[in-house]
Design an enzyme around this catalytic site. Structure first.
Site, mmCIF file in Angstrom:
data_model
loop_
_atom_site.group_PDB
_atom_site.id
_atom_site.type_symbol
_atom_site.label_atom_id
_atom_site.label_comp_id
_atom_site.label_asym_id
_atom_site.label_seq_id
_atom_site.Cartn_x
_atom_site.Cartn_y
_atom_site.Cartn_z
ATOM 1 N N LYS A 71 0.829 -1.194 0.000
ATOM 2 C CA LYS A 71 0.000 0.000 0.000
ATOM 3 C C LYS A 71 0.870 1.254 0.000
ATOM 4 O O LYS A 71 2.066 1.204 -0.232
ATOM 5 C CB LYS A 71 -0.966 -0.029 1.183
ATOM 6 C CG LYS A 71 -1.918 -1.226 1.170
ATOM 7 C CD LYS A 71 -2.801 -1.276 -0.066
ATOM 8 C CE LYS A 71 -3.918 -0.264 -0.042
ATOM 9 N NZ LYS A 71 -4.850 -0.418 -1.189
ATOM 10 N N HIS A 89 -1.785 3.072 -7.163
ATOM 11 C CA HIS A 89 -3.088 3.710 -7.390
ATOM 12 C C HIS A 89 -2.902 5.149 -7.887
ATOM 13 O O HIS A 89 -3.433 6.096 -7.322
ATOM 14 C CB HIS A 89 -3.931 3.696 -6.108
ATOM 15 C CG HIS A 89 -4.212 2.319 -5.597
ATOM 16 N ND1 HIS A 89 -4.880 1.370 -6.334
ATOM 17 C CD2 HIS A 89 -3.912 1.730 -4.409
ATOM 18 C CE1 HIS A 89 -4.987 0.254 -5.629
ATOM 19 N NE2 HIS A 89 -4.395 0.437 -4.473
ATOM 20 N N GLN A 94 -6.411 9.393 -9.545
ATOM 21 C CA GLN A 94 -6.848 9.391 -8.155
ATOM 22 C C GLN A 94 -6.266 10.589 -7.394
ATOM 23 O O GLN A 94 -5.287 11.206 -7.816
ATOM 24 C CB GLN A 94 -6.419 8.095 -7.450
ATOM 25 C CG GLN A 94 -7.045 6.829 -7.996
ATOM 26 C CD GLN A 94 -6.160 6.104 -8.980
ATOM 27 O OE1 GLN A 94 -5.442 6.728 -9.767
ATOM 28 N NE2 GLN A 94 -6.211 4.778 -8.964
ATOM 29 N N ARG A 123 -4.232 -9.354 -18.419
ATOM 30 C CA ARG A 123 -4.678 -9.948 -17.154
ATOM 31 C C ARG A 123 -3.571 -9.855 -16.120
ATOM 32 O O ARG A 123 -2.402 -10.145 -16.419
ATOM 33 C CB ARG A 123 -5.070 -11.411 -17.357
ATOM 34 C CG ARG A 123 -6.313 -11.629 -18.211
ATOM 35 C CD ARG A 123 -6.705 -13.100 -18.186
ATOM 36 N NE ARG A 123 -5.664 -13.895 -18.809
ATOM 37 C CZ ARG A 123 -5.729 -14.391 -20.051
ATOM 38 N NH1 ARG A 123 -6.803 -14.150 -20.789
ATOM 39 N NH2 ARG A 123 -4.751 -15.126 -20.541
ATOM 40 N N ARG A 183 -11.928 -13.387 -10.947
ATOM 41 C CA ARG A 183 -11.435 -13.891 -9.661
ATOM 42 C C ARG A 183 -12.128 -13.205 -8.492
ATOM 43 O O ARG A 183 -12.502 -13.847 -7.506
ATOM 44 C CB ARG A 183 -9.917 -13.680 -9.571
ATOM 45 C CG ARG A 183 -9.120 -14.702 -10.329
ATOM 46 C CD ARG A 183 -7.633 -14.532 -10.128
ATOM 47 N NE ARG A 183 -7.111 -13.349 -10.801
ATOM 48 C CZ ARG A 183 -5.813 -13.096 -10.965
ATOM 49 N NH1 ARG A 183 -4.921 -13.947 -10.494
ATOM 50 N NH2 ARG A 183 -5.404 -12.004 -11.586
ATOM 51 N N THR A 207 -24.478 -6.196 -17.976
ATOM 52 C CA THR A 207 -24.180 -4.772 -17.798
ATOM 53 C C THR A 207 -24.282 -4.007 -19.114
ATOM 54 O O THR A 207 -24.511 -2.797 -19.104
ATOM 55 C CB THR A 207 -22.772 -4.578 -17.198
ATOM 56 O OG1 THR A 207 -21.804 -5.230 -18.021
ATOM 57 C CG2 THR A 207 -22.708 -5.153 -15.796
ATOM 58 N N VAL A 253 -16.344 -3.324 -4.179
ATOM 59 C CA VAL A 253 -15.016 -3.885 -3.972
ATOM 60 C C VAL A 253 -13.967 -3.112 -4.753
ATOM 61 O O VAL A 253 -12.825 -2.966 -4.328
ATOM 62 C CB VAL A 253 -15.016 -5.377 -4.378
ATOM 63 C CG1 VAL A 253 -13.622 -5.974 -4.257
ATOM 64 C CG2 VAL A 253 -16.007 -6.159 -3.522
ATOM 65 N N ASP A 256 -13.164 2.608 -7.118
ATOM 66 C CA ASP A 256 -12.587 3.572 -8.054
ATOM 67 C C ASP A 256 -13.191 4.965 -7.847
ATOM 68 O O ASP A 256 -13.324 5.748 -8.789
ATOM 69 C CB ASP A 256 -12.813 3.123 -9.498
ATOM 70 C CG ASP A 256 -11.733 2.162 -9.974
ATOM 71 O OD1 ASP A 256 -10.619 2.205 -9.419
ATOM 72 O OD2 ASP A 256 -12.003 1.362 -10.882
ATOM 73 N N ASP A 293 -10.864 -0.089 0.828
ATOM 74 C CA ASP A 293 -9.888 -0.258 -0.245
ATOM 75 C C ASP A 293 -8.741 -1.212 0.081
ATOM 76 O O ASP A 293 -7.789 -1.312 -0.701
ATOM 77 C CB ASP A 293 -9.340 1.102 -0.687
ATOM 78 C CG ASP A 293 -8.580 1.827 0.415
ATOM 79 O OD1 ASP A 293 -8.474 1.285 1.536
ATOM 80 O OD2 ASP A 293 -8.093 2.948 0.157
ATOM 81 N N LEU A 295 -9.596 -4.613 1.384
ATOM 82 C CA LEU A 295 -10.405 -5.741 1.846
ATOM 83 C C LEU A 295 -9.609 -7.026 2.084
ATOM 84 O O LEU A 295 -9.864 -7.730 3.075
ATOM 85 C CB LEU A 295 -11.525 -6.011 0.839
ATOM 86 C CG LEU A 295 -12.706 -5.041 0.860
ATOM 87 C CD1 LEU A 295 -13.535 -5.224 -0.403
ATOM 88 C CD2 LEU A 295 -13.569 -5.260 2.102
#
Length: 340
Positions: A71, A89, A94, A123, A183, A207, A253, A256, A293, A295
């Site tokens: 982090k 991030h 952000q 991926r 996943r 969606t 989850v 963003d 952020d 989890l």
């Protein structure tokens, strides 16, 4: 490998077992002291790692070395001269992203963002996604059932399973997982099944032709979709006011928030371990949001072992270079050109 400054961050990017694998192949690895890390420092020392005081990487790590973490970095040193491997991030606009990128460019360092560590088809080759989805869904269920304690504490998978099973109510519940076949979505579905809920599994087909009335008819929404470009939102603030809304808990989850890639632009800040759920609406019925952020740190042992197993072969490839790391470096250069 540096100490994580976030107090509730217990995960590691590299387990002691996988550290041993790297050392046996000629990698020199130093691990900082950390009072919260899920694996004790002694476990790393026992497999041949050097040890160092927490926060000492800025002066102790050689200029040509790598600093491995998960982090955010501390605010000092201002100039970042090393090659840092962690979740920065900083590539989606952000908050604070521009300042972070400038710290790297000013110091001559390099951000190898783990979000950009991808294969030729885009991926991720190492990800915490399964455990993020699992924890996000578990929190949503326990909160809706009125048994989610705050502040949150980390636990093992078996501990979360016991809580989910013990909380089963006498009434039926419904949940929808968006991105159910990735996943992250698979982890969310597994937690819901443990809790006795058969989830509706939505993916790109659902969606693309979004049925918001169907979405609002569920008790729980778990969003696991991340996107690299703006897309039409899954929910808007107007949707939350719909008189027929049954939805009572949203667990985002992806988190963003604050970017143009946010598929749930109905909130403006993440929630926290000391207050995991926040009220979005009172009418026509209460609706709460969970948007944490980090989890996977709620399941730190299992999450760390799985991530480390994915990552360590790529750390070994740092010696000679690889297309995976080349793509990571290129992502940094593009971000600096766009935002730095």
């Amino acid at each position: 490998m540096r100490h994580e400054t976030r107090p509730n961050e217990r995960r590691v990017p590299l387990s002691p077992d996988d550290a041993r694998r790297l050392i046996s192949r000629g990698i020199e690895l130093t691990v900082e002291e950390s009072p919260q890390r899920i694996f004790p420092l002694d476990a790393y020392a026992a497999v041949g790692c050097g040890t160092a005081p927490q926060g000492s990487w800025a002066v102790r790590c050689p200029a040509d070395g790598y600093v491995l973490g998960l982090k955010e970095l501390p605010s000092e040193p201002l100039l970042l001269r090393h090659r840092h491997i962690y979740f920065g991030h900083a590539y989606k606009g952000q908050a604070g992203a521009r300042g972070l990128l400038r710290r790297f460019t000013a110091g001559g360092g390099l951000l190898l963002d783990l979000e950009s560590l991808v294969d030729g088809e885009g991926r991720r080759v190492a990800a915490f996604g399964y455990w993020a989805g699992y924890a996000g869904a578990a929190l949503a269920v326990l909160h809706r059932r009125g048994v989610l304690d705050a502040p949150l504490t980390s636990d093992s998978r078996s501990g979360w399973e016991r809580r989910l099973r013990a909380s089963r109510p006498g009434r039926s519940e419904s949940a929808v997982v968006i991105g159910a076949y990735g996943r992250c979505g698979q982890g969310a579905c597994d937690a819901l099944l443990t809790a006795g809920i058969e989830p509706s599994r939505w993916n790109s087909a659902e969606t693309k032709a979004l049925d918001r009335d169907a979405l609002l008819s569920h008790d729980i929404l778990v969003n696991t979709v991340g996107t690299d470009r703006p897309v039409p939102p899954f929910l808007t603030k107007d949707d939350l006011d719909a008189p027929h809304r049954r939805l009572s808990v949203v667990s985002d989850v992806t988190c963003d928030v604050g970017t143009d890639r946010n598929t749930l632009p109905v909130y403006d800040h993440v929630t926290a371990w000391h207050r995991p759920a926040e009220r979005l609406r009172e009418e026509p019925r209460p609706l709460d949001l969970i948007a944490i952020d980090n989890l996977p740190s709620l399941v730190p042992d299992e999450a760390s072992r799985a991530f480390s197993a994915d990552l360590w072969p790529h750390l070994l490839a740092l010696q000679e270079g690889s297309p995976v790391w080349d793509r990571c470096s290129e992502a940094f250069r593009r971000a600096v050109a766009a935002h730095g």
